[in-house]
Scaffold this active site. Sequence first.
Site, PDB file in Angstrom:
ATOM      1  N   ASP A  33       0.864  -1.185   0.000  1.00  0.00           N
ATOM      2  CA  ASP A  33       0.000   0.000   0.000  1.00  0.00           C
ATOM      3  C   ASP A  33       0.896   1.228   0.000  1.00  0.00           C
ATOM      4  O   ASP A  33       2.022   1.177   0.491  1.00  0.00           O
ATOM      5  CB  ASP A  33      -0.918   0.023   1.237  1.00  0.00           C
ATOM      6  CG  ASP A  33      -2.143   0.924   1.046  1.00  0.00           C
ATOM      7  OD1 ASP A  33      -1.959   2.142   0.867  1.00  0.00           O
ATOM      8  OD2 ASP A  33      -3.272   0.410   1.082  1.00  0.00           O
ATOM      9  N   ALA A 124     -20.642  -1.484  -6.609  1.00  0.00           N
ATOM     10  CA  ALA A 124     -22.010  -1.252  -7.081  1.00  0.00           C
ATOM     11  C   ALA A 124     -22.081  -0.006  -7.959  1.00  0.00           C
ATOM     12  O   ALA A 124     -23.039   0.157  -8.730  1.00  0.00           O
ATOM     13  CB  ALA A 124     -22.948  -1.096  -5.891  1.00  0.00           C
ATOM     14  N   CYS A 125     -21.069   0.866  -7.856  1.00  0.00           N
ATOM     15  CA  CYS A 125     -21.068   2.101  -8.656  1.00  0.00           C
ATOM     16  C   CYS A 125     -20.944   1.824 -10.155  1.00  0.00           C
ATOM     17  O   CYS A 125     -21.075   2.745 -10.958  1.00  0.00           O
ATOM     18  CB  CYS A 125     -19.927   3.023  -8.222  1.00  0.00           C
ATOM     19  SG  CYS A 125     -20.205   3.782  -6.624  1.00  0.00           S
ATOM     20  N   TYR A 154     -15.616   6.998 -11.365  1.00  0.00           N
ATOM     21  CA  TYR A 154     -15.192   5.908 -10.468  1.00  0.00           C
ATOM     22  C   TYR A 154     -15.855   4.601 -10.928  1.00  0.00           C
ATOM     23  O   TYR A 154     -15.210   3.551 -11.025  1.00  0.00           O
ATOM     24  CB  TYR A 154     -15.586   6.264  -9.031  1.00  0.00           C
ATOM     25  CG  TYR A 154     -15.448   5.148  -8.028  1.00  0.00           C
ATOM     26  CD1 TYR A 154     -14.205   4.777  -7.524  1.00  0.00           C
ATOM     27  CD2 TYR A 154     -16.578   4.471  -7.562  1.00  0.00           C
ATOM     28  CE1 TYR A 154     -14.090   3.749  -6.592  1.00  0.00           C
ATOM     29  CE2 TYR A 154     -16.474   3.457  -6.628  1.00  0.00           C
ATOM     30  CZ  TYR A 154     -15.224   3.100  -6.144  1.00  0.00           C
ATOM     31  OH  TYR A 154     -15.120   2.082  -5.216  1.00  0.00           O
ATOM     32  N   LYS A 197     -17.332   7.457   4.084  1.00  0.00           N
ATOM     33  CA  LYS A 197     -18.615   7.118   3.480  1.00  0.00           C
ATOM     34  C   LYS A 197     -19.732   7.517   4.439  1.00  0.00           C
ATOM     35  O   LYS A 197     -19.490   7.810   5.608  1.00  0.00           O
ATOM     36  CB  LYS A 197     -18.704   5.613   3.229  1.00  0.00           C
ATOM     37  CG  LYS A 197     -17.546   5.035   2.455  1.00  0.00           C
ATOM     38  CD  LYS A 197     -17.684   5.425   1.016  1.00  0.00           C
ATOM     39  CE  LYS A 197     -16.785   4.628   0.116  1.00  0.00           C
ATOM     40  NZ  LYS A 197     -16.938   3.207   0.218  1.00  0.00           N
ATOM     41  N   ALA A 198     -20.988   7.396   3.935  1.00  0.00           N
ATOM     42  CA  ALA A 198     -22.141   7.879   4.699  1.00  0.00           C
ATOM     43  C   ALA A 198     -22.220   7.334   6.137  1.00  0.00           C
ATOM     44  O   ALA A 198     -22.382   8.126   7.075  1.00  0.00           O
ATOM     45  CB  ALA A 198     -23.431   7.578   3.935  1.00  0.00           C
ATOM     46  N   LYS A 205     -21.119  12.752  12.784  1.00  0.00           N
ATOM     47  CA  LYS A 205     -21.967  13.931  12.996  1.00  0.00           C
ATOM     48  C   LYS A 205     -22.849  13.751  14.226  1.00  0.00           C
ATOM     49  O   LYS A 205     -23.016  14.677  15.018  1.00  0.00           O
ATOM     50  CB  LYS A 205     -22.836  14.191  11.756  1.00  0.00           C
ATOM     51  CG  LYS A 205     -22.040  14.744  10.574  1.00  0.00           C
ATOM     52  CD  LYS A 205     -22.963  15.038   9.383  1.00  0.00           C
ATOM     53  CE  LYS A 205     -22.171  15.494   8.170  1.00  0.00           C
ATOM     54  NZ  LYS A 205     -23.026  15.908   7.050  1.00  0.00           N
ATOM     55  N   ARG A 288     -30.171   2.418  -4.244  1.00  0.00           N
ATOM     56  CA  ARG A 288     -29.150   1.385  -4.509  1.00  0.00           C
ATOM     57  C   ARG A 288     -29.204   0.347  -3.394  1.00  0.00           C
ATOM     58  O   ARG A 288     -29.082   0.679  -2.217  1.00  0.00           O
ATOM     59  CB  ARG A 288     -27.766   2.016  -4.572  1.00  0.00           C
ATOM     60  CG  ARG A 288     -26.645   1.001  -4.681  1.00  0.00           C
ATOM     61  CD  ARG A 288     -25.315   1.663  -4.956  1.00  0.00           C
ATOM     62  NE  ARG A 288     -25.267   2.210  -6.291  1.00  0.00           N
ATOM     63  CZ  ARG A 288     -24.389   3.147  -6.680  1.00  0.00           C
ATOM     64  NH1 ARG A 288     -23.521   3.631  -5.827  1.00  0.00           N
ATOM     65  NH2 ARG A 288     -24.392   3.591  -7.925  1.00  0.00           N
TER      66      ARG A 288
HETATM   67  P1  NAD Z   1      -9.498   2.377   1.143  1.00  0.00           P
HETATM   68  O1  NAD Z   1      -9.340   3.696   0.468  1.00  0.00           O
HETATM   69  O2  NAD Z   1      -9.500   2.343   2.626  1.00  0.00           O
HETATM   70  O3  NAD Z   1      -8.391   1.361   0.630  1.00  0.00           O
HETATM   71  C1  NAD Z   1      -7.768   1.484  -0.623  1.00  0.00           C
HETATM   72  C2  NAD Z   1      -6.283   1.461  -0.389  1.00  0.00           C
HETATM   73  O4  NAD Z   1      -5.621   1.577  -1.655  1.00  0.00           O
HETATM   74  C3  NAD Z   1      -5.808   2.665   0.471  1.00  0.00           C
HETATM   75  O5  NAD Z   1      -5.149   2.211   1.630  1.00  0.00           O
HETATM   76  C4  NAD Z   1      -4.860   3.403  -0.442  1.00  0.00           C
HETATM   77  O6  NAD Z   1      -3.743   3.969   0.211  1.00  0.00           O
HETATM   78  C5  NAD Z   1      -4.435   2.293  -1.411  1.00  0.00           C
HETATM   79  N1  NAD Z   1      -3.883   2.865  -2.623  1.00  0.00           N
HETATM   80  C6  NAD Z   1      -4.428   3.858  -3.387  1.00  0.00           C
HETATM   81  N2  NAD Z   1      -3.600   4.165  -4.381  1.00  0.00           N
HETATM   82  C7  NAD Z   1      -2.504   3.356  -4.245  1.00  0.00           C
HETATM   83  C8  NAD Z   1      -1.308   3.217  -4.976  1.00  0.00           C
HETATM   84  N3  NAD Z   1      -1.067   3.975  -6.045  1.00  0.00           N
HETATM   85  N4  NAD Z   1      -0.405   2.302  -4.565  1.00  0.00           N
HETATM   86  C9  NAD Z   1      -0.641   1.530  -3.475  1.00  0.00           C
HETATM   87  N5  NAD Z   1      -1.770   1.631  -2.745  1.00  0.00           N
HETATM   88  C10 NAD Z   1      -2.690   2.530  -3.131  1.00  0.00           C
HETATM   89  O7  NAD Z   1     -10.834   1.738   0.565  1.00  0.00           O
HETATM   90  P2  NAD Z   1     -11.617   0.428   1.006  1.00  0.00           P
HETATM   91  O8  NAD Z   1     -12.936   0.876   1.523  1.00  0.00           O
HETATM   92  O9  NAD Z   1     -10.767  -0.444   1.840  1.00  0.00           O
HETATM   93  O10 NAD Z   1     -11.882  -0.243  -0.415  1.00  0.00           O
HETATM   94  C11 NAD Z   1     -11.112  -1.321  -0.909  1.00  0.00           C
HETATM   95  C12 NAD Z   1     -11.561  -1.638  -2.335  1.00  0.00           C
HETATM   96  O11 NAD Z   1     -12.957  -1.942  -2.344  1.00  0.00           O
HETATM   97  C13 NAD Z   1     -11.371  -0.485  -3.321  1.00  0.00           C
HETATM   98  O12 NAD Z   1     -10.989  -1.015  -4.561  1.00  0.00           O
HETATM   99  C14 NAD Z   1     -12.745   0.121  -3.428  1.00  0.00           C
HETATM  100  O13 NAD Z   1     -12.936   0.779  -4.667  1.00  0.00           O
HETATM  101  C15 NAD Z   1     -13.611  -1.113  -3.298  1.00  0.00           C
HETATM  102  N6  NAD Z   1     -14.964  -0.775  -2.813  1.00  0.00           N
HETATM  103  C16 NAD Z   1     -15.138  -0.364  -1.526  1.00  0.00           C
HETATM  104  C17 NAD Z   1     -16.415  -0.052  -1.084  1.00  0.00           C
HETATM  105  C18 NAD Z   1     -16.667   0.392   0.323  1.00  0.00           C
HETATM  106  O14 NAD Z   1     -17.832   0.620   0.661  1.00  0.00           O
HETATM  107  N7  NAD Z   1     -15.668   0.541   1.182  1.00  0.00           N
HETATM  108  C19 NAD Z   1     -17.512  -0.156  -1.958  1.00  0.00           C
HETATM  109  C20 NAD Z   1     -17.278  -0.555  -3.262  1.00  0.00           C
HETATM  110  C21 NAD Z   1     -16.009  -0.892  -3.673  1.00  0.00           C
END
Ligand code: NAD
Length: 329
Positions: A33, A124-125, A154, A197-198, A205, A288
């Site tokens: 990461d 889901a997006c 996204y 997120k929400a 809040k 959604r």
């Molecule tokens: P998060 O932002 O906490 O985790 C994503 C991680 O990716 C972060 O720690 C960030 O530092 C790392 N990252 C970003 N760019 C990077 C790079 N260039 N090199 C290395 N690391 C990098 O998000 P999350 O909630 O843990 O989500 C994880 C995955 O699930 C994501 O792909 C997200 O799109 C997907 N997702 C999450 C949700 C949700 O509700 N949390 C919903 C739909 C999809």
Amino acid sequence: MNKTILVCGAGGFIGTHLVNDLKAKGHTVIGVDIKHPLYEDTRCNEFYKQDLRDANMVDFIFSQHEFDEVYQLAADMGGAGYIFVGENDADIMHNSATINLNVLESARKHTVASTLKIFYSSSACMYPEHNQLDPDNPDLAEDTAYPANPDSDYGWEKLFSERLYLAYGRCYNMNVKIARFHNIFGPQGSWNNGKEKAPAALCRKVAMAEHDGVIEVWGPGNQTRSFLFIDECVEGIQRIMESDLTEPVNLGSTRKISINELVLLIAERSNKRVTIKNIDGPRGVMGRTSDNKLIKEKIDWAPDEDLETGIDKTYRWILGQIESGVEDV
Ligand code: NAD
């Protein structure tokens, strides 16, 4: 059996929880990461604090280990205040697509396709906006994905990357699993850094509000969502990884709730009386909810923890952060 597992995005919300679970099951976990986990030390056996947009670095990591499984969770993402405001669109698309291109290509070059399993976290997006206009009746069955019309860049990137993983699966015989996550929430998620997120934003809040205070909510408040608690997500991810699924599946809850109702639920659970003020702001689609028919049919999975329990755990954690004066970054 002890497996060697790579978790990309191991410093993120879902990644941290997944790492902890895989470690508790006795696996060797390598994390990568661009940042360390925000709220605890990583439990990875080895953690590369590196940028997955750097193809040479990704190649190097794959050259150092023989992975049995890869979980690709890294993405440039956040809540509505990040992905629906427009100004981050180019970064979101460029950064996340580059990460996915690099990870897949290095996985292809350095591993034996037939023995590696690779998991991709979609969202889901990616579903068409036109099926999510009615708060009471959204349609997010997996086979409604096309003709495509996501409401954000996204979502378009997620759709592109799904196709990328599926193409590598077909053309290079790689064992690819894809889940479309629906609003995952829980302790250790962003709560005040602009990427929350929400559920986390609303818990914050309410936690910070005076009794009888006013809670501002973006949009009309009757927009609906469903929320999946993090522990259920981590279990679902691994159930999908162990399955013989070859197509993307929803990973979410079917309990639909409006954002205003969610505020009232959080307030009730925390014994506070609040008034809601709906204001202009990024709100996303009007309805959604996860459709879980396919995942139930294919792998007999459904979440079983209720929303209230997950909210209680999340609220308590955020309250603890506030009370201990922890600053997010
Ligand atoms: P998060 O932002 O906490 O985790 C994503 C991680 O990716 C972060 O720690 C960030 O530092 C790392 N990252 C970003 N760019 C990077 C790079 N260039 N090199 C290395 N690391 C990098 O998000 P999350 O909630 O843990 O989500 C994880 C995955 O699930 C994501 O792909 C997200 O799109 C997907 N997702 C999450 C949700 C949700 O509700 N949390 C919903 C739909 C999809």
